[in-house]
Write a protein that holds these residues in place. Structure first.
Motif, mmCIF file in Angstrom:
data_model
loop_
_atom_site.group_PDB
_atom_site.id
_atom_site.type_symbol
_atom_site.label_atom_id
_atom_site.label_comp_id
_atom_site.label_asym_id
_atom_site.label_seq_id
_atom_site.Cartn_x
_atom_site.Cartn_y
_atom_site.Cartn_z
ATOM 1 N N GLN A 72 0.836 -1.188 0.000
ATOM 2 C CA GLN A 72 0.000 0.000 0.000
ATOM 3 C C GLN A 72 0.874 1.243 0.000
ATOM 4 N N VAL A 73 0.688 2.090 -1.025
ATOM 5 C CA VAL A 73 1.483 3.307 -1.138
ATOM 6 C C VAL A 73 0.931 4.371 -0.207
ATOM 7 N N GLN A 74 1.858 5.003 0.504
ATOM 8 C CA GLN A 74 1.477 6.126 1.378
ATOM 9 C C GLN A 74 2.451 7.265 1.180
ATOM 10 N N LEU A 75 1.907 8.473 1.057
ATOM 11 C CA LEU A 75 2.686 9.700 1.047
ATOM 12 C C LEU A 75 2.182 10.552 2.205
ATOM 13 N N VAL A 76 3.089 10.903 3.112
ATOM 14 C CA VAL A 76 2.672 11.632 4.307
ATOM 15 C C VAL A 76 3.452 12.930 4.400
ATOM 16 N N GLU A 77 2.718 14.042 4.252
ATOM 17 C CA GLU A 77 3.343 15.365 4.329
ATOM 18 C C GLU A 77 3.424 15.844 5.779
ATOM 19 N N SER A 78 4.399 16.701 6.024
ATOM 20 C CA SER A 78 4.526 17.349 7.323
ATOM 21 C C SER A 78 5.263 18.665 7.142
ATOM 22 N N GLY A 79 5.219 19.494 8.175
ATOM 23 C CA GLY A 79 5.976 20.734 8.148
ATOM 24 C C GLY A 79 5.176 21.988 7.891
ATOM 25 N N GLY A 80 3.888 21.834 7.606
ATOM 26 C CA GLY A 80 3.070 23.016 7.379
ATOM 27 C C GLY A 80 2.837 23.799 8.664
ATOM 28 N N GLY A 81 2.289 24.991 8.514
ATOM 29 C CA GLY A 81 2.008 25.816 9.676
ATOM 30 C C GLY A 81 1.778 27.255 9.276
ATOM 31 N N VAL A 82 1.868 28.133 10.258
ATOM 32 C CA VAL A 82 1.691 29.562 10.037
ATOM 33 C C VAL A 82 3.063 30.229 10.055
ATOM 34 N N VAL A 83 3.327 31.053 9.063
ATOM 35 C CA VAL A 83 4.613 31.739 8.951
ATOM 36 C C VAL A 83 4.365 33.169 8.511
ATOM 37 N N GLN A 84 5.183 34.086 8.952
ATOM 38 C CA GLN A 84 5.040 35.474 8.526
ATOM 39 C C GLN A 84 5.605 35.666 7.124
ATOM 40 N N ALA A 85 5.070 36.606 6.422
ATOM 41 C CA ALA A 85 5.582 36.940 5.099
ATOM 42 C C ALA A 85 7.064 37.264 5.199
ATOM 43 N N GLY A 86 7.827 36.730 4.241
ATOM 44 C CA GLY A 86 9.272 36.898 4.253
ATOM 45 C C GLY A 86 10.007 35.798 4.984
ATOM 46 N N GLY A 87 9.284 34.959 5.686
ATOM 47 C CA GLY A 87 9.892 33.872 6.436
ATOM 48 C C GLY A 87 10.104 32.622 5.610
ATOM 49 N N SER A 88 10.470 31.545 6.313
ATOM 50 C CA SER A 88 10.786 30.281 5.645
ATOM 51 C C SER A 88 10.051 29.124 6.310
ATOM 52 N N LEU A 89 9.873 28.084 5.519
ATOM 53 C CA LEU A 89 9.225 26.864 5.997
ATOM 54 C C LEU A 89 9.757 25.714 5.161
ATOM 55 N N ARG A 90 9.907 24.531 5.767
ATOM 56 C CA ARG A 90 10.311 23.360 4.995
ATOM 57 C C ARG A 90 9.261 22.269 5.148
ATOM 58 N N LEU A 91 8.740 21.852 4.016
ATOM 59 C CA LEU A 91 7.790 20.753 3.984
ATOM 60 C C LEU A 91 8.519 19.455 3.683
ATOM 61 N N SER A 92 8.033 18.383 4.252
ATOM 62 C CA SER A 92 8.582 17.049 3.998
ATOM 63 C C SER A 92 7.462 16.118 3.556
ATOM 64 N N CYS A 93 7.817 15.135 2.762
ATOM 65 C CA CYS A 93 6.859 14.116 2.334
ATOM 66 C C CYS A 93 7.571 12.769 2.398
ATOM 67 N N ALA A 94 7.141 11.931 3.321
ATOM 68 C CA ALA A 94 7.726 10.607 3.482
ATOM 69 C C ALA A 94 6.902 9.577 2.722
ATOM 70 N N ALA A 95 7.566 8.813 1.878
ATOM 71 C CA ALA A 95 6.884 7.825 1.047
ATOM 72 C C ALA A 95 7.141 6.412 1.551
ATOM 73 N N SER A 96 6.174 5.563 1.390
ATOM 74 C CA SER A 96 6.328 4.155 1.723
ATOM 75 C C SER A 96 5.468 3.325 0.770
ATOM 76 N N GLY A 97 5.836 2.054 0.614
ATOM 77 C CA GLY A 97 5.056 1.167 -0.231
ATOM 78 C C GLY A 97 5.369 1.265 -1.707
ATOM 79 N N LEU A 98 6.421 1.982 -2.064
ATOM 80 C CA LEU A 98 6.833 2.099 -3.464
ATOM 81 C C LEU A 98 8.349 2.162 -3.546
ATOM 82 N N THR A 99 8.860 1.909 -4.754
ATOM 83 C CA THR A 99 10.298 2.030 -4.987
ATOM 84 C C THR A 99 10.589 3.498 -5.249
ATOM 85 N N PHE A 100 10.808 4.247 -4.178
ATOM 86 C CA PHE A 100 10.866 5.699 -4.240
ATOM 87 C C PHE A 100 11.848 6.195 -5.297
#
Length: 126
Positions: A1-29
């Motif tokens: 079973q393929v799963q893609l799970v995102e994380s890292g979202g949130g509230v940030v002020q304009a001009g700031g930074s954020l890093r999103l991640s996506c962890a995959a499983s169940g596939l030959t990434f």
């Protein structure tokens, strides 16, 4: 079973930074082209950035020079580094994957990707 799970979202002020991640499983990434899409309220889901299995990248014009997509095949994870964010970057961000068929072309259509995560909300405050 393929799963893609995102994380890292949130509230940030304009001009700031954020890093999103996506962890995959169940596939030959390492065999997959991966991408990030986003969907703002009342709008269509749109392509943001994509990366081939060997690291070739593509970006929509509005995020070029601000966002960076990258991947770690050993961790089966794709990232989206978001710098100098703007209020118009506010959206739900989705990770997507497709078996890579071309070493050059990175598809931008929503229907080109068969696997999707559940999304992570990014809110940029002004």
């Amino acid at each position: 079973q393929v799963q893609l799970v995102e994380s890292g979202g949130g509230v940030v002020q304009a001009g700031g930074s954020l890093r999103l991640s996506c962890a995959a499983s169940g596939l030959t990434f390492a065999a997959y082209t991966m991408a990030w899409f986003r969907q703002a309220p009342g709008k269509e889901r749109q392509f943001v950035a994509g990366i081939t299995k060997l690291g070739r990248t593509d970006y929509t014009d509005s995020v070029k020079d601000r966002f960076t997509i990258s991947r770690d095949n050993a961790k089966s994870t794709v990232y989206l580094q978001m710098n100098s964010v703007k209020p118009e970057d506010t959206a739900v961000y989705y990770c997507a994957g497709r078996l890579q068929l071309s070493s050059v072309l990175i598809p931008r259509g929503r229907n080109d990707y068969g696997y999707w995560g559940q999304g992570t909300q990014v809110i940029v405050s002004s």
